[in-house]
Design a protein around this motif. Sequence first.
Motif: not given
Length: 340
Positions: A201-205, A210-212, A218-221, A247-257
């Motif tokens: 999945k990371a390689a498809s990006y 790069d780690i960032y 992967l959708g992780t913080i 910022r994390i919320y507005n980017q649509g990322q998972n707050l539970v994660l």
Amino acid sequence: MGEALAVKYRPQTFQEVVSQKSVITILQRQIDLKQYTNCYLFCGASGCGKTSIARIFAKAINNGKGRPIEIDGASNNGVDNIRSIIEDAQQRALDSEYKIFIVDEVHALSTNAWQAFLKCLEEPPMYTIFILCTTNPEKIPATILNRVMRFNLNRLSTEEIYKRLCYISQQEGFTNYEESCDYISKMCNGGARDAIAYLEKAASYSKQMDIYLTTEALGTISYKTLFSMINSIIDGNGKELFENISRIYNQGQNLVLLVDQLVDLTLNIEKYCIFQDISCTNIPSSLLDSLTYTANIDNNIDYFAKLSEELLSLKNMLKYDTNIYTTIEITLNKILRLGV
């Protein structure tokens, strides 16, 4: 459509299997002596190699002739399905010495299906071998467990998974992959298949791993953000902390994660404070400077132990919460006021 990496790099021989040395030694000896039992049970966590080893073993038993009959126990779990398998098992294989059935997710069989299967195991056909695979052996009846040869497969170590991911990355022409492989190997809970899927999945990006870019794919913080938030809590800097959450919320990322990752990071910082060794944590070694900086506070062990407890309580609160964002802000504001 290209072949998935988990399929492309699935082990084809015992020599290619990562870990499971004792299991492979026993199976290899049975092959050498041509002494087999009629039913085997491979138990272990998802992605530890149960089905791969079953296929390799089946191939070796029949000297590469024929193919095992593979059955998904989750979707063929009724008594009629098992009766059909039992009827098929009574007939000799035409293209190999043994007729071999590999039944995956076997714990999903119904009670009646197990009862029907029990009779077959009590009087097994001479040239039929069953290889059962499960992640939940505790769901299998004791009457069945008493009639199988059981093998418990280990979760793969972080180091073993890291080496495998680096090998795949090298073969696939990825670049700058070491840190991402380290990160993935520590987040996959010992499952090689999951690790390879994360890598793909990371390689498809980006094949420039790069780690960032990997954490984004992967959708992780990112660790940069997580360390920033922990440092904001330590410094009592509510403005910076809540800006990160917004910022994390507005980017649509998972707050539970997000909370999951904060719990994990805080626990690992606590481990580092106790043992003074980053290898005792799941944090990539390249982040030693960030880890050392964050851990360098008075009474650090007690502080991070209490912070871990507060964040774990927050995580449990979110299970049935309908307003996650507000609950996170209220709880973190309380942690800031109390200074943990």
